[in-house]
Design a protein around this motif. Structure first.
Motif, mmCIF file in Angstrom:
data_model
loop_
_atom_site.group_PDB
_atom_site.id
_atom_site.type_symbol
_atom_site.label_atom_id
_atom_site.label_comp_id
_atom_site.label_asym_id
_atom_site.label_seq_id
_atom_site.Cartn_x
_atom_site.Cartn_y
_atom_site.Cartn_z
ATOM 1 N N LEU A 158 0.814 -1.220 0.000
ATOM 2 C CA LEU A 158 0.000 0.000 0.000
ATOM 3 C C LEU A 158 0.849 1.273 0.000
ATOM 4 N N SER A 159 2.169 1.084 -0.032
ATOM 5 C CA SER A 159 3.088 2.223 0.007
ATOM 6 C C SER A 159 2.852 3.107 1.231
ATOM 7 N N ILE A 160 2.745 2.471 2.383
ATOM 8 C CA ILE A 160 2.670 3.226 3.633
ATOM 9 C C ILE A 160 3.689 2.626 4.597
ATOM 10 N N SER A 161 3.869 3.255 5.760
ATOM 11 C CA SER A 161 4.911 2.756 6.663
ATOM 12 C C SER A 161 4.410 1.539 7.448
ATOM 13 N N VAL A 162 5.379 0.727 7.875
ATOM 14 C CA VAL A 162 5.039 -0.471 8.651
ATOM 15 C C VAL A 162 4.344 -0.079 9.946
ATOM 16 N N ASN A 163 4.805 1.061 10.517
ATOM 17 C CA ASN A 163 4.188 1.516 11.765
ATOM 18 C C ASN A 163 2.716 1.841 11.595
ATOM 19 N N THR A 164 2.429 2.483 10.483
ATOM 20 C CA THR A 164 1.023 2.807 10.198
ATOM 21 C C THR A 164 0.202 1.519 10.126
ATOM 22 N N VAL A 165 0.773 0.513 9.469
ATOM 23 C CA VAL A 165 0.064 -0.769 9.353
ATOM 24 C C VAL A 165 -0.170 -1.361 10.741
ATOM 25 N N ARG A 166 0.907 -1.380 11.551
ATOM 26 C CA ARG A 166 0.777 -1.962 12.901
ATOM 27 C C ARG A 166 -0.278 -1.222 13.712
ATOM 28 N N ASN A 167 -0.194 0.110 13.683
ATOM 29 C CA ASN A 167 -1.164 0.903 14.452
ATOM 30 C C ASN A 167 -2.579 0.646 13.969
ATOM 31 N N THR A 168 -2.722 0.514 12.670
ATOM 32 C CA THR A 168 -4.056 0.268 12.117
ATOM 33 C C THR A 168 -4.585 -1.094 12.573
ATOM 34 N N LEU A 169 -3.678 -2.075 12.590
ATOM 35 C CA LEU A 169 -4.110 -3.412 13.019
ATOM 36 C C LEU A 169 -4.521 -3.401 14.491
ATOM 37 N N VAL A 170 -3.815 -2.609 15.302
ATOM 38 C CA VAL A 170 -4.191 -2.487 16.713
ATOM 39 C C VAL A 170 -5.569 -1.848 16.823
ATOM 40 N N SER A 171 -5.776 -0.773 16.051
ATOM 41 C CA SER A 171 -7.104 -0.119 16.078
ATOM 42 C C SER A 171 -8.188 -1.086 15.644
ATOM 43 N N ALA A 172 -7.864 -1.889 14.632
ATOM 44 C CA ALA A 172 -8.856 -2.845 14.131
ATOM 45 C C ALA A 172 -9.227 -3.855 15.226
ATOM 46 N N LEU A 173 -8.215 -4.344 15.941
ATOM 47 C CA LEU A 173 -8.486 -5.301 17.017
ATOM 48 C C LEU A 173 -9.318 -4.643 18.120
ATOM 49 N N LYS A 174 -9.015 -3.377 18.389
ATOM 50 C CA LYS A 174 -9.806 -2.661 19.405
ATOM 51 C C LYS A 174 -11.260 -2.546 18.955
ATOM 52 N N ASP A 175 -11.433 -2.213 17.680
ATOM 53 C CA ASP A 175 -12.799 -2.148 17.128
ATOM 54 C C ASP A 175 -13.509 -3.477 17.354
ATOM 55 N N ILE A 176 -12.802 -4.546 17.024
ATOM 56 C CA ILE A 176 -13.401 -5.877 17.113
ATOM 57 C C ILE A 176 -13.769 -6.207 18.565
ATOM 58 N N ARG A 177 -12.833 -5.904 19.467
ATOM 59 C CA ARG A 177 -13.110 -6.204 20.874
ATOM 60 C C ARG A 177 -14.286 -5.385 21.391
ATOM 61 N N SER A 178 -14.330 -4.113 20.993
ATOM 62 C CA SER A 178 -15.424 -3.318 21.540
ATOM 63 C C SER A 178 -16.753 -3.763 20.921
ATOM 64 N N TYR A 179 -16.695 -4.196 19.679
ATOM 65 C CA TYR A 179 -17.931 -4.714 19.055
ATOM 66 C C TYR A 179 -18.382 -5.993 19.773
ATOM 67 N N LEU A 180 -17.414 -6.872 20.037
ATOM 68 C CA LEU A 180 -17.750 -8.118 20.735
ATOM 69 C C LEU A 180 -18.309 -7.807 22.121
ATOM 70 N N GLU A 181 -17.739 -6.786 22.754
ATOM 71 C CA GLU A 181 -18.213 -6.412 24.084
ATOM 72 C C GLU A 181 -19.640 -5.912 24.045
ATOM 73 N N GLN A 182 -19.913 -5.105 23.019
ATOM 74 C CA GLN A 182 -21.278 -4.606 22.877
ATOM 75 C C GLN A 182 -22.249 -5.766 22.726
ATOM 76 N N HIS A 183 -21.737 -6.876 22.251
ATOM 77 C CA HIS A 183 -22.610 -8.028 22.069
ATOM 78 C C HIS A 183 -22.397 -9.077 23.154
ATOM 79 N N GLY A 184 -21.918 -8.629 24.295
ATOM 80 C CA GLY A 184 -21.885 -9.501 25.456
ATOM 81 C C GLY A 184 -20.642 -10.354 25.637
ATOM 82 N N HIS A 185 -19.610 -10.095 24.868
ATOM 83 C CA HIS A 185 -18.387 -10.869 25.058
ATOM 84 C C HIS A 185 -17.296 -9.965 25.600
#
Lengths: 197, 391
Positions: A158-185
């Protein structure tokens, strides 16, 4: 622990946090057999023990971004395991004296996180969470999970920095966890208590 | 409690040696002192951890790992080539756009033969399970369908128990103090089967889909008071000393005798109280009226009360007995019952047809079967997902 070994495990955790499935498999195989005897004491059937351990490792996997920042992985894993066993005690005792029968589909402790929930259910919720992500984040997450690309490969692609990718993946996991939490997990709760160790 | 004591307690529990009292104590600890328990369990693990685990079947391990990893594998909706240039991405995108256009085009071409066919929605079955939940005073929610029969939760000395047939009962357990002014709410969502509950005073309540009732865990004061929305049927336990009240908005039903039905959905203006047995008194605003068995009171916001003598009790109670029952019902009445039971949304393409319906249909029928029956009377539907549009 030898320095070399420590370095190795540090690297292992970074790899797991990058979504490296082979690294996770290594971690799983190393700990599974050691956790099993303890967990077995809380259940009466192998099936329930399987489910409980699956819950433990799903929690590890969905919190993988945190692994490189944890000083004592052993204590962290023990805490996750203890939490699952605690839930088992709650379920057993809540069910009360009415039945001697023990089963995984237990009584109603409302804060029960993953039990009784099949991986399929988690997968469905994760898919919905990913669907709701901002376009760029979603694309990077899919390149990681669906295509199995490493952060460096995604960065190059994607022609972006590795750090940006890592940070994005962390944000994505946070999104997923908060979504799961909203649904009782309750997955992020882990974060609250492992900071004590 | 010292952690060494907690440790002993846990060990006794795990060895099956814990007495009833010890089990009770441990249960309390799991709720009130989680951190201390976690610490004890961690310590036990640290001691008991073998350095090397038993060996497991490699294939089995591999399967377990695969299963766990699949948790966040979104289903591969499209195949994205690993190495790809920007250009081929664009090509794929324009191909996709073409395909979408082609399918839209296809749908827009009317099929002359199909012009008169009403679309029957894909099979939406009658609710097979109950998805009711209880909201506790501390905000926690208990989903009753995911709970095995037995004790569901303990609040003070009141335990909530789910019986084998699904009934929920509140009853005294143990000798702790009765919790005062602790309220629970039982909520039965749309598309969920009727649930019945026995309150702590023995009053039996059936709750229709799309309804909720709020009640104290124990009736402590001088009167018994519950609040509700939706539809509920009550069989009130007699207690001469404590009058039973049902409140819906500003309508207050004072119960001196036993069996009655309250129909009070938010999307309908009327609140209808039907008395089957005994005697109740309905107050709305400044108006007040007493009912005799078989009577009905229709109350509206603003305090109007209308008494209907000799109501069709059988029809009123059809929901509890597993039927839709209509006589001279408007299409809107029919459809709103269907909407709540099957959890679908009903829209009217061009106003609500002014027609009356009569008939009895079992509530176990699938949605398409019910719509088919209505269709035979000349009502036409179109459906998409869970939305039904009346043409």
């Amino acid at each position: 622990m030898k320095v070399e070994e420590a370095n190795n495990s540090r690297e292992l955790f970074v790899r797991i946090s990058d979504g490296d499935e082979a690294a996770f498999a290594f971690f799983f195989k190393k700990h599974y057999g050691r956790l099993r005897p303890f967990v077995s004491r809380f259940f009466r059937s192998d099936l329930e023990v399987d489910d409980a351990l699956q819950e433990v490792f799903i929690k590890v996997w969905l919190n993988r971004d945190k692994l490189p920042h944890i000083d004592n992985i052993g204590a962290w894993l023990r805490t996750i395991t203890s939490r699952v066993c605690l839930t088992a005690i709650q379920k057993d005792l809540t069910r009360g004296r009415h039945t001697q029968q023990f089963s995984a589909t237990a009584a109603g402790v409302p804060e029960t996180p993953l039990e009784r929930t099949s991986v399929a259910e988690i997968r469905r919720l994760v898919a919905a969470a990913v669907e709701g992500m901002p376009e760029a984040r979603k694309r990077i997450y899919l390149l990681s999970r669906q295509d199995g690309l490493k952060p460096a490969e995604i960065a190059q692609h994607l022609s972006i920095s590795v750090n940006t990718v890592r940070n994005t993946l962390v944000s994505a996991l946070k999104d997923i966890r908060s979504y799961l939490e909203q649904h009782g997990h309750q997955l992020s709760l882990l974060f609250l208590f492992f900071t004590f160790f | 409690m010292e952690s060494s004591d907690i440790r002993k307690l846990v060990e006794r529990y795990l060895n099956g040696e814990a007495s009833e009292q010890e089990r009770h104590l441990l249960q309390m600890l799991t709720h009130q002192n989680e951190d201390a328990l976690i610490e004890v369990l961690n310590a036990m693990q640290a001691e008991e951890f073998p350095l090397h685990g038993a060996t497991h079947d490699q294939q089995e391990m591999q399967n377990k790992i695969k299963e766990i990893l699949s948790a966040d594998h979104p289903a591969p909706a499209k195949v994205v080539p690993l190495k790809t240039s920007r250009r081929s991405w664009m090509w794929a995108a324009s191909l996709a756009a073409l395909l979408v256009m082609a399918s839209v085009f296809f749908i827009l071409i009317p099929d002359k033969n199909a012009a008169d066919v009403t679309l029957i929605p894909e099979e939406i079955q009658a609710p097979e399970s109950n998805r009711a939940m209880i909201t506790l005073a501390d905000g926690r929610t208990v989903f009753l369908d995911s709970v095995d029969s037995g004790q569901v939760v303990l609040q003070g000395n009141m335990e909530v128990v789910k019986l084998d047939d699904g009934q929920i009962i509140y009853r005294v357990a143990g000798n702790q103090v009765a919790p005062e002014s602790v309220f629970n709410t039982l909520h039965n969502p749309r598309g969920s089967r009727v649930i019945d509950i026995k309150l702590s005073d023995g009053t039996h309540v059936w709750l229709n889909a799309g309804s909720a009732i709020t009640y104290p865990v124990a009736f402590a004061g001088e009167e018994r008071k519950v609040k509700m929305t939706g539809e509920a049927y009550f069989e009130v336990a007699h207690d001469g000393a404590k009058t039973f009240f049902v409140e819906v908005d500003d309508v207050r039903i004072r119960v001196t005798g036993t069996r009655f039905n309250v129909h009070a959905y938010d999307d309908e203006t009327d609140i209808i109280t039907t008395l089957l047995q005994g005697s109740v008194n309905v107050t709305a605003g400044k108006g007040s009226a007493a009912l005799n068995p078989g009577d009905q009171i229709v109350s509206r916001p603003g305090g109007s009360l209308k008494r209907i003598a000799g109501a069709d009790v059988e029809q009123v109670m059809a929901w509890k007995n597993g039927f839709f029952s209509f006589s001279s019902a408007s299409l809107k009445e029919v459809m709103s019952q269907i909407a709540r039971w099957y959890d679908v949304e009903v829209r009217y393409a061009s106003g609500i047809p002014d027609r009356k319906f009569a008939g009895i249909i079992p509530r176990t029928s699938s949605l398409s079967a019910v719509l088919k029956i209505l269709e035979e009377t000349g009502v036409h539907f179109e459906s998409e997902g869970r939305t039904i549009t009346i043409k």
